[in-house]
Write a protein that holds these residues in place. Structure first.
Motif, PDB file in Angstrom:
ATOM      1  N   LEU A   1      32.265  38.522  31.194  1.00 12.05           N
ATOM      2  CA  LEU A   1      33.558  38.654  30.526  1.00 12.05           C
ATOM      3  C   LEU A   1      34.523  39.491  31.348  1.00 12.05           C
ATOM      4  CD1 LEU A   1      32.332  39.168  26.862  1.00 12.05           C
ATOM      5  CD2 LEU A   1      33.661  37.240  27.712  1.00 12.05           C
ATOM      6  N   ALA A   2      34.042  40.583  31.954  1.00 15.41           N
ATOM      7  CA  ALA A   2      34.909  41.414  32.789  1.00 15.41           C
ATOM      8  C   ALA A   2      35.451  40.612  33.963  1.00 15.41           C
ATOM      9  CB  ALA A   2      34.146  42.641  33.278  1.00 15.41           C
ATOM     10  N   GLY A   3      34.596  39.764  34.534  1.00 20.99           N
ATOM     11  CA  GLY A   3      35.052  38.926  35.639  1.00 20.99           C
ATOM     12  C   GLY A   3      36.125  37.945  35.207  1.00 20.99           C
ATOM     13  N   GLU A   4      35.928  37.325  34.031  1.00 18.45           N
ATOM     14  CA  GLU A   4      36.924  36.379  33.535  1.00 18.45           C
ATOM     15  C   GLU A   4      38.250  37.075  33.220  1.00 18.45           C
ATOM     16  OE1 GLU A   4      35.248  34.521  30.144  1.00 18.45           O
ATOM     17  OE2 GLU A   4      33.766  33.336  31.273  1.00 18.45           O
ATOM     18  N   LEU A   5      38.170  38.257  32.631  1.00 12.11           N
ATOM     19  CA  LEU A   5      39.393  38.943  32.219  1.00 12.11           C
ATOM     20  C   LEU A   5      40.183  39.497  33.390  1.00 12.11           C
ATOM     21  CD1 LEU A   5      37.980  40.815  29.095  1.00 12.11           C
ATOM     22  CD2 LEU A   5      39.660  38.976  29.074  1.00 12.11           C
ATOM     23  N   THR A   6      39.516  39.748  34.523  1.00 12.64           N
ATOM     24  CA  THR A   6      40.214  40.302  35.689  1.00 12.64           C
ATOM     25  C   THR A   6      40.302  39.282  36.816  1.00 12.64           C
ATOM     26  OG1 THR A   6      38.125  41.244  36.503  1.00 12.64           O
ATOM     27  CG2 THR A   6      39.510  42.652  35.122  1.00 12.64           C
ATOM     28  N   ALA A   7      40.106  38.016  36.511  1.00 17.67           N
ATOM     29  CA  ALA A   7      40.153  36.975  37.546  1.00 17.67           C
ATOM     30  C   ALA A   7      41.483  37.012  38.271  1.00 17.67           C
ATOM     31  CB  ALA A   7      39.929  35.597  36.927  1.00 17.67           C
ATOM     32  N   GLY A   8      41.425  36.957  39.576  1.00 14.87           N
ATOM     33  CA  GLY A   8      42.648  36.983  40.372  1.00 14.87           C
ATOM     34  C   GLY A   8      43.051  38.367  40.809  1.00 14.87           C
TER      35      GLY A   8
END
Length: 626
Positions: free
Chosen positions: A117-124
């Protein structure tokens, strides 16, 4: 094989009442109402009586069944994943997440769901990206939102590592703007909220909570002055490594105020909190922040530091602050704090780190202003003119209780004679905790130092603001009028009595109260008996119970008075005579009540008159010229 008793683990993540409110898009009060109204609402699966926790999946199913749910954001799912893994140790969980966000290092104990989830929320975004980049949410914004959830969760109650959003707002308000080249120090910084938020108009840490001022800069508070010595041209030092010993960053005894000194310095005894504070600063791109780990009172990592602004929200009510090992410490400039006055130890420690002309803002329990044990230290602070202002904040500002808290503001003089001649006292206790922090005229007063140095040295703002804005003339006239009315009433209440047949004339035919009770004529439903029959008048009964003879019967040989009066005796009279006596006894009781009220009113009026004559608010009336 023997059975092993183990506590069953909860079936999935747990959520608090406030988190359920976010899931459903309602207030916490609505969730409380649901728990009372709906028998099928999920039962608590953890937490305490005051902060129950519920199984997330059961809550989701109930909300869907009741058509009360709404789509759950990724941030909420991330928080729930951390909550399931870390429970009440959410500071440790956020520290682990912040480490992952800051450096991409191995997540370790982080749940795989949280990492995803942390990866998805900070993608980019990468940790090097500045806040405000276009794609996704920057790691700093994600962590800031999660920290806000921490302050609003059950974990915050009673926590010394999490300063409430309302306290942060108040400290920022009264600190006012601080120059860019100033040094800010927090010796008990917790997770760094106060250290990162206070005193900068261009604060990159987002303002905490919906009630906080805009990050464009807080309005300056009453009595706040952006003074303090400034050091120009200072090179900001690097951020401290979370695992590095502070002594490895500077030589022993080296002054952090030198060119390499940082702008924002903190210390915290709880390692996960200190680590989280450092990582928050790193994710915000604040390379001018240093946070050391350790107990500031017992092991000060910054002994040479002198800051322009010191802020501190110290541990409240901590009895074991190290007094026995610190009795001869040089920081006790105003007296050695008693064991029960740990807050005054923190105050003196913070003042020792204040540069000449610098300011100190302390968050204090209201009781520190009047407790007898701290009277000598309070007197010394007042006598030296170091205390500039005390603000009593509205009830509900603190996170862990509803009692008022105070902000104590001190200033270290630049030179002899550069001290205060009065203390500004501000009472905001009647205000809304999310309302204005600017006092109305009747809520503020400047009290000369000599007027505070009495036997108690009570610095409670409300005590002095009420007295300074008191209309003695109108109040005295009102009390005098009430007293005259009551004195006139006394003459009408006292019954007109005729001469009787003589003492002892009623002793011939008597009956005990115990007999009346056995006959079912009297009941004891309160402190005095009451008649439950039309053959007995209650006022008649109670009147004779208080006669001298019956009081004597109800008093033991040791002098103990029995209030029930079961051994008392009353004359046997017909109901008509009882009512005549009862009417007189009732008038005498009312007369005695008015006498007591007149006595209290007389003391109040005389005290007000003496105070008014003594301070000049009242004066003897000039007799008319004949």
């Amino acid at each position: 094989m023997a059975d092993t008793d183990t506590a069953p683990s909860p079936p999935g993540p747990l959520v608090s009442g406030s988190e359920i409110a976010r899931l459903a898009g309602v207030t916490r009060a609505a969730v409380s109402n649901w728990r009372r109204r709906y028998e099928d609402f999920p039962q608590p699966a953890g937490g305490g009586a005051g902060s129950p926790l519920f199984v997330l999946e059961a809550v989701r199913a109930w909300l869907e069944k009741q058509d009360k749910g709404q789509e759950i954001s990724g941030e909420v799912r991330l928080w729930q994943s951390l909550r399931a893994a870390y429970g009440e140790e959410m500071v440790t969980g956020l520290d682990a997440l912040a480490r992952h966000l800051a450096g991409g290092e191995t997540a370790g104990s982080l749940p795989a769901e949280a990492v995803r989830l942390a990866g998805e929320l900070t993608a980019g975004h990468s940790p090097e990206d500045a806040p405000g980049a276009s794609a996704g949410s920057p790691p700093s914004a994600l962590l800031t939102h999660l920290v806000r959830r921490l302050t609003d969760s059950a974990r915050r109650s009673g926590s010394d590592q999490v300063t409430s959003e309302r306290v942060v707002r108040a400290v920022r308000h009264f600190a006012g703007p601080v120059a860019d080249d100033a040094t800010v120090f927090d010796p008990a910084c917790g997770i760094g909220t106060l250290l990162l938020s206070v005193g900068a108009a261009d604060a990159t840490e987002p303002a905490a909570g919906p009630a906080a001022e805009s990050a464009a800069g807080p309005e300056q508070g009453t009595g706040a002055s952006p003074g303090g010595s400034r050091r120009r041209g200072r090179t900001l030092g690097p951020q401290r490594d979370p695992d590095q010993d502070p002594s490895q960053e500077q030589e022993p005894g080296q002054d952090p105020n030198q060119e390499q000194g940082p702008r924002r310095i903190g210390q915290e005894s709880d390692p996960p909190s200190a680590s989280l504070a450092r990582l928050r600063a790193e994710l915000l791109g604040r390379t001018d922040v240093l946070v050391a780990t350790g107990d500031s009172l017992r092991a000060d990592e910054w002994p040479k530091l002198r800051a322009d602004l010191v802020v501190c929200d110290p541990p409240a009510g901590a009895g074991d602050w190290g007094r026995e090992s610190l009795l001869l410490d040089s920081r006790w400039e105003f007296g050695t704090p008693p064991r029960a006055e740990g807050e005054l130890a923190w105050l003196q420690h913070a003042y020792a780190h204040t540069t000449p002309g610098g300011r100190l803002i302390m968050v204090m329990p209201a009781s520190v202003a009047y407790r007898k044990a701290g009277r000598r230290i309070r007197a010394e602070l007042v006598r030296r003119g170091l205390l500039t202002q005390i603000v009593a904040l509205p009830a509900g500002v603190a996170a862990s209780h509803s009692l008022p808290v105070h902000l104590w503001q001190l200033r270290r003089p630049r030179a002899p004679g550069d001290s205060m001649a009065s203390v500004r006292l501000v009472d905001l206790t009647a205000n809304d905790p999310d309302g204005t922090l600017e006092p109305a005229p009747a809520q503020v007063t400047d009290v000369p130092l000599i007027d505070l140095l009495d036997d108690s040295v009570d610095l409670t703002p409300g005590r002095h603001t009420t007295a300074s804005h008191r209309d003695y003339g109108a109040e005295y006239a009102k009390l005098r009028g009430r007293l005259a009315e009551q004195l006139t009433r006394l003459g009408t209440l006292l019954p007109d009595l005729a001469e009787g047949p003589g003492p002892g004339s009623l002793d011939g035919s008597m009956v005990s109260v115990a007999e009346l009770a056995r006959a079912g004529l009297v009941e004891y439903g309160g402190p005095q008996p009451v008649s439950v029959s039309d053959q007995l008048d209650t006022d008649y009964l109670r009147g004779f119970l208080h006669s001298t003879a019956n009081v004597r019967r109800s008093t033991s040989a040791s002098g103990t008075y029995r209030a029930d009066g079961r051994g008392a005796r009353v004359p046997q009279l017909d109901i008509g005579e009882q009512r005549r006596y009862g009417q007189v006894f009732r008038a005498l009781q009312e007369f005695e009540e008015v006498v007591r009220a007149v006595s209290e009113l007389s003391r109040e009026t005389a005290s007000l008159a003496r105070d008014g004559l003594g301070n000049g608010a009242l004066s003897p009336r000039t007799p008319p010229v004949s």
